[in-house]
Design a protein around this motif. Structure first.
Motif, PDB file in Angstrom:
ATOM      1  N   ASP A  61      -4.818 -19.606 -57.456  1.00 49.00           N
ATOM      2  CA  ASP A  61      -6.092 -20.315 -57.570  1.00 49.00           C
ATOM      3  C   ASP A  61      -5.876 -21.777 -57.175  1.00 49.00           C
ATOM      4  O   ASP A  61      -4.918 -22.416 -57.608  1.00 49.00           O
ATOM      5  CB  ASP A  61      -6.604 -20.224 -59.005  1.00 49.00           C
ATOM      6  CG  ASP A  61      -6.551 -18.800 -59.518  1.00 49.00           C
ATOM      7  OD1 ASP A  61      -7.372 -17.987 -59.090  1.00 49.00           O
ATOM      8  OD2 ASP A  61      -5.648 -18.508 -60.336  1.00 49.00           O
ATOM      9  N   SER A  62      -6.770 -22.290 -56.350  1.00 46.45           N
ATOM     10  CA  SER A  62      -6.505 -23.601 -55.753  1.00 46.45           C
ATOM     11  C   SER A  62      -7.749 -24.484 -55.725  1.00 46.45           C
ATOM     12  O   SER A  62      -8.883 -24.012 -55.764  1.00 46.45           O
ATOM     13  CB  SER A  62      -5.990 -23.429 -54.326  1.00 46.45           C
ATOM     14  OG  SER A  62      -6.955 -22.784 -53.524  1.00 46.45           O
ATOM     15  N   GLY A  63      -7.476 -25.782 -55.662  1.00 44.54           N
ATOM     16  CA  GLY A  63      -8.527 -26.770 -55.491  1.00 44.54           C
ATOM     17  C   GLY A  63      -8.138 -27.733 -54.381  1.00 44.54           C
ATOM     18  O   GLY A  63      -6.958 -28.067 -54.227  1.00 44.54           O
ATOM     19  N   ILE A  64      -9.110 -28.160 -53.592  1.00 45.46           N
ATOM     20  CA  ILE A  64      -8.889 -29.108 -52.497  1.00 45.46           C
ATOM     21  C   ILE A  64      -9.641 -30.402 -52.803  1.00 45.46           C
ATOM     22  O   ILE A  64     -10.857 -30.383 -53.027  1.00 45.46           O
ATOM     23  CB  ILE A  64      -9.365 -28.537 -51.147  1.00 45.46           C
ATOM     24  CG1 ILE A  64      -8.717 -27.171 -50.872  1.00 45.46           C
ATOM     25  CG2 ILE A  64      -9.079 -29.510 -50.016  1.00 45.46           C
ATOM     26  CD1 ILE A  64      -7.227 -27.211 -50.709  1.00 45.46           C
ATOM     27  N   VAL A  65      -8.921 -31.514 -52.845  1.00 49.90           N
ATOM     28  CA  VAL A  65      -9.566 -32.803 -53.075  1.00 49.90           C
ATOM     29  C   VAL A  65     -10.459 -33.131 -51.877  1.00 49.90           C
ATOM     30  O   VAL A  65     -10.039 -33.038 -50.717  1.00 49.90           O
ATOM     31  CB  VAL A  65      -8.517 -33.913 -53.274  1.00 49.90           C
ATOM     32  CG1 VAL A  65      -9.201 -35.275 -53.451  1.00 49.90           C
ATOM     33  CG2 VAL A  65      -7.640 -33.611 -54.488  1.00 49.90           C
ATOM     34  N   TRP A 125     -11.138 -19.654 -57.613  1.00 49.28           N
ATOM     35  CA  TRP A 125     -10.295 -18.962 -58.589  1.00 49.28           C
ATOM     36  C   TRP A 125     -10.781 -17.543 -58.819  1.00 49.28           C
ATOM     37  O   TRP A 125     -11.937 -17.208 -58.561  1.00 49.28           O
ATOM     38  CB  TRP A 125     -10.264 -19.722 -59.913  1.00 49.28           C
ATOM     39  CG  TRP A 125     -11.536 -19.683 -60.723  1.00 49.28           C
ATOM     40  CD1 TRP A 125     -11.865 -18.801 -61.709  1.00 49.28           C
ATOM     41  CD2 TRP A 125     -12.657 -20.572 -60.616  1.00 49.28           C
ATOM     42  NE1 TRP A 125     -13.108 -19.073 -62.219  1.00 49.28           N
ATOM     43  CE2 TRP A 125     -13.610 -20.164 -61.577  1.00 49.28           C
ATOM     44  CE3 TRP A 125     -12.944 -21.675 -59.795  1.00 49.28           C
ATOM     45  CZ2 TRP A 125     -14.830 -20.814 -61.730  1.00 49.28           C
ATOM     46  CZ3 TRP A 125     -14.160 -22.323 -59.971  1.00 49.28           C
ATOM     47  CH2 TRP A 125     -15.081 -21.899 -60.917  1.00 49.28           C
ATOM     48  N   ASP A 126      -9.878 -16.732 -59.280  1.00 45.70           N
ATOM     49  CA  ASP A 126     -10.171 -15.353 -59.678  1.00 45.70           C
ATOM     50  C   ASP A 126      -9.241 -15.036 -60.844  1.00 45.70           C
ATOM     51  O   ASP A 126      -8.045 -14.814 -60.655  1.00 45.70           O
ATOM     52  CB  ASP A 126      -9.934 -14.387 -58.509  1.00 45.70           C
ATOM     53  CG  ASP A 126     -10.402 -12.974 -58.836  1.00 45.70           C
ATOM     54  OD1 ASP A 126     -10.787 -12.711 -59.989  1.00 45.70           O
ATOM     55  OD2 ASP A 126     -10.362 -12.125 -57.924  1.00 45.70           O
ATOM     56  N   LYS A 127      -9.774 -15.017 -62.056  1.00 45.96           N
ATOM     57  CA  LYS A 127      -8.980 -14.848 -63.270  1.00 45.96           C
ATOM     58  C   LYS A 127      -9.403 -13.583 -64.007  1.00 45.96           C
ATOM     59  O   LYS A 127     -10.538 -13.130 -63.901  1.00 45.96           O
ATOM     60  CB  LYS A 127      -9.177 -16.048 -64.206  1.00 45.96           C
ATOM     61  CG  LYS A 127      -8.945 -17.413 -63.571  1.00 45.96           C
ATOM     62  CD  LYS A 127      -7.471 -17.718 -63.417  1.00 45.96           C
ATOM     63  CE  LYS A 127      -7.257 -19.180 -63.061  1.00 45.96           C
ATOM     64  NZ  LYS A 127      -5.818 -19.514 -62.948  1.00 45.96           N
TER      65      LYS A 127
END
Length: 782
Positions: A215-219, A236-238
């Motif tokens: 799971d990732s985030g891009i500034v 994300w996928d939780k």
């Protein structure tokens, strides 16, 4: 000959000077050793380093030292509840227990009743760990543990619903890392249940390797509240997210990247934790999972390119990339409380109900608890329950002292859930058919179904044992290994050399001392081992043996790390057994402390002796498992000679001791009450546990009359009476004058309660719906 002696003396002096003079030692020995150490040391990622350095080292460090200070153990204050906490347990907790029906939750409503949800919110069950300044209860870790323990004796759905907001989650993370603005806004709302929290960590692709979450985030920049702000787009996928389906505030862990350098030169910022309202645009709350009839709210959550401002990060933008350390620090405390407490509750429930059932239920005209096979299982139930509660209480007390015991939290999570599983399994074996037929009167079936849940969550037990207990414990608890590793990774060469020199030669002295101490204790059968604390005389041999095996463990651990080096990380079975050694020593320590803290109760002594002897036997078997499977057989032979020169000293608890433990479970009294003090036991005999308590008292009252009936039967007065069978013999004896009216009433009252306890629920033929909704039968003739 004299020339030879002079040369030998000269070499000894040179060696002594090389070791004694720091600059010389560093130049001739430490510098080349540091180079070797750097070459063989496995690479360590930032997340591995964070995991290793998270939390604190507590009593487990003393056990690893080879020379535990028993006065230090008993100087830890006895964990106790405040008057306010005790009142909450006696009133609000018992009240909400009475509001739920586990059978209805698991088979009809699949959720807590609305009035129970509201009661939990109104009485701030979700804010037990939140300080009073924010509207929470500000309870101790012990109080948190006691509440979860009692709730779990009533309903798993109830205990988990309360447990999660007070364990690893938004409140815990906010308290330690949140900005003041975040605390002021969210903590009062979490305390009163206006916000229901959940924490999303586990990914389908990473599982227990949480550090590898995809799971990732891009500034990036985006629109928020009508203006362009710096934020992040998170995908994300939780799954397995407890309270996820009903949460209003989602704690989210993901890896944050900054490809455009908007925050600085670092592109891979690292694991980050954010708080996201569940109604935030793009947040998708999935459907429910179905966790083995436990019926607590659990389900997936997803989001794709969800924009959120950087202020959503717990602690603000400056805490970006610090999520893994935050999680490791908080997990050490939360994992110490949640599952150990819930399994303590299930163990206590088993001990109280099955112990009584063993006296109430007759076979061959004897209570089943008097059969030695049942006694054996009852002994395991009683001894394990005593140990489980001891370890839970001591660990919660450590958290209240300010500790965040990362290694101990893994020990109690693994061993208390495993022993809890054995307790419930033994209980099911004893109650037999009554246990396997579910229904409103089944007092243990629900706990049996839910046992695998705790074995799986907060780190699967297999991985906890094989990768964490020793893999993390050896480095954190050892007084020198982590220092050596830090020196090896230090880029300042001069500082690294000095730090390594101090750590390495301290390590050498540490190993030599423990080797000599271990051999001395083994040869003397630990008669001269350190026992400074003023403790009960009957427990002194256990302290001596624990000191002996602490020294042996330190020697064994150092030998394993020296001989196997980095490959030990991959030898998971050996690592698991080494972890078992440390764990069993901790469990014995906790049991010894409980016996002292409780005032050396004579009635509890059989329980304590059984628990300690069982743990010492398991400790011995773990040592033997390491030695028997050690790759270098020559070293293995030396280890066996040093640790077991006279053979293995421990045996499993005796049958005589087991009989004493079993008897304690089958009779009302102070020992049984202390052992099962957390069980919610309704007074009404229409409730399963209430009926068992009433039937136990009635059975004891009727026992002399039963003996009188048996004597009357042997006289031959009932020889030709067809009612002289196990079901109707009381009536026959009464009709023939063998017992009077008052005695007959006592036995019949007992029989009524006994029949209620042993009754098995039954249901309509079409249990799961009408026949029309069932699958069509195959017509082979067609």
């Amino acid at each position: 000959m004299s020339s030879f002696l002079l040369i030998l003396l000269f070499l000894i002096i040179v060696a002594a000077l090389a070791l004694a003079v720091a600059p010389l030692r560093q130049h001739l020995l430490s510098r080349p050793l540091l180079g070797v150490f750097r070459r063989i040391l496995p690479q360590m990622s930032d997340t591995e380093r964070d995991a290793l350095e998270a939390g604190t080292v507590w009593w487990e460090g003393d056990l690893f030292s080879g020379n535990p200070d028993w006065t230090k153990l008993h100087a830890y204050p006895k964990p106790t509840l405040t008057e306010e906490e005790q009142a909450f347990l006696d009133n609000e907790v018992n009240t909400v227990c009475g509001m739920v029906n586990d059978w209805r939750i698991t088979t009809q409503d699949y959720d807590l009743p609305p009035e129970a949800w509201q009661y939990l919110k109104d009485h701030r069950f979700f804010g037990m760990i939140i300080p009073k300044a924010y509207g929470g209860r500000g309870f101790s870790a012990l109080a948190h543990s006691e509440v979860v323990t009692r709730l779990s004796t009533r309903s798993s759905a109830l205990s988990v619903t309360v447990m999660v907001p007070n364990s690893l989650g938004p409140a815990e993370l906010l308290l330690h890392y949140g900005t003041q603005e975040q605390k002021d806004h969210y903590l009062p709302r979490l305390a009163t249940g206006q916000e229901i929290p959940a924490f999303a960590l586990t990914s389908p692709w990473a599982g227990s390797d949480a550090a590898a979450i995809p799971d990732s985030g891009i500034v990036c920049k985006g629109m928020w509240n009508g203006e362009e702000v710096l934020g992040m787009r998170v995908t994300w996928d939780k799954r397995y997210i407890t309270l996820g389906p009903v949460c209003t505030l989602l704690g989210l862990a993901f890896r944050l990247y900054d490809p455009d350098g908007l925050l600085g030169p670092v592109k891979d910022i690292g694991i980050t934790c954010a708080l996201v309202p569940s109604d935030h645009p793009g947040v998708e709350t999935g459907r429910r999972h179905y966790p083995l009839h436990a019926m607590f709210m659990n389900g997936p959550t997803r989001g794709r390119d969800v924009f959120m401002p950087l202020d959503f990060i717990i602690g603000g933008p400056q805490m970006a990339g610090q999520g893994w350390r935050m999680l490791m620090e908080c997990l050490a405390a939360g994992r110490s409380i949640s599952l150990p407490s819930s399994y303590t509750g299930m163990a206590q429930l088993t001990a109280r109900t099955v112990g009584a059932y063993s006296l109430i239920r007759n076979q061959f005209r004897l209570p089943i608890g008097k059969f030695e096979g049942v006694e054996e299982a009852l002994a395991r139930i009683g001894g394990n329950t005593y140990l489980i509660d001891a370890a839970r209480t001591m660990t919660a007390g450590g958290v209240d002292l300010g500790e965040k015991p990362s290694v101990v939290s893994a020990i109690v999570k693994y061993h208390l859930t495993e022993r809890g599983r054995q307790v419930v399994n033994d209980g099911m074996d004893i109650i037999g058919g009554k246990g396997i037929c579910l229904g409103p009167s089944n007092f243990l079936g629900s706990a049996y179904q839910q046992i695998p849940v705790g074995i799986t969550v907060e780190g699967a037990n297999i991985l906890t044992r094989s990768l964490i207990l020793f893999g993390q414990g050896a480095i954190r608890c050892h007084p020198y290994v982590l220092k050596e590793m830090r020196a090896a990774h230090d880029t300042d060469r001069e500082r690294a050399l000095q730090d390594f020199d101090r750590a390495f030669w301290g390590h050498v002295r540490f190993t030599l001392r423990n080797t000599l101490r271990s051999i001395g204790h083994s040869l003397s059968a630990a008669r001269f081992a350190r026992t400074d604390a003023l403790v009960a005389d009957e427990m002194l041999p256990y302290y001596r043996q624990l000191s002996r095996f602490s020294a042996a463990f330190a020697m064994l651990a150092d030998t394993s790390m020296l001989v196997l080096g980095g490959s030990l990380k991959m030898r998971e079975r050996l690592s698991a057994r080494l972890g078992d050694c440390l764990s069993q020593m901790y469990l014995v320590s906790a049991t010894l402390k409980r016996f002292e803290d409780d005032g050396r109760q004579a009635d509890d002594a059989p329980l304590a002796h059984w628990a300690i002897q069982d743990a010492l036997y398991r400790l011995q078997q773990a040592f033997e498992g390491v030695i028997a499977n050690f790759p270098n057989r020559f070293i293995a032979a030396l280890l066996r000679l040093a640790i077991f020169p006279w053979g293995r000293p421990f045996r499993e608890p005796s049958d005589k001791l087991g009989k004493s433990v079993a008897r304690a479970l089958m009779k009302p009294g102070a020992a049984r009450d202390r052992l099962t003090h957390s069980v919610h036991a309704p007074v009404s005999d229409t409730e399963p546990t209430g009926a068992i308590e009433a039937a136990l008292a009635a059975s004891l009252a009727a026992a002399p009359i039963d003996a009188k009936i048996r004597t009357f039967e042997k006289s031959g007065r009932l020889a030709d009476n067809p009612q002289a069978n196990v079901r109707d013999i009381t009536h026959a004896a009464h009709m023939e004058g063998g017992i009077d009216d008052q005695e007959y009433a006592i036995v019949k009252h007992r029989d009524m309660l006994r029949d209620r306890v042993i009754a098995v629920d039954d249901f309509p033929f079409h249990l799961f719906g009408s026949r029309a909704s069932a699958p069509a039968e195959r017509d082979d003739a067609a």
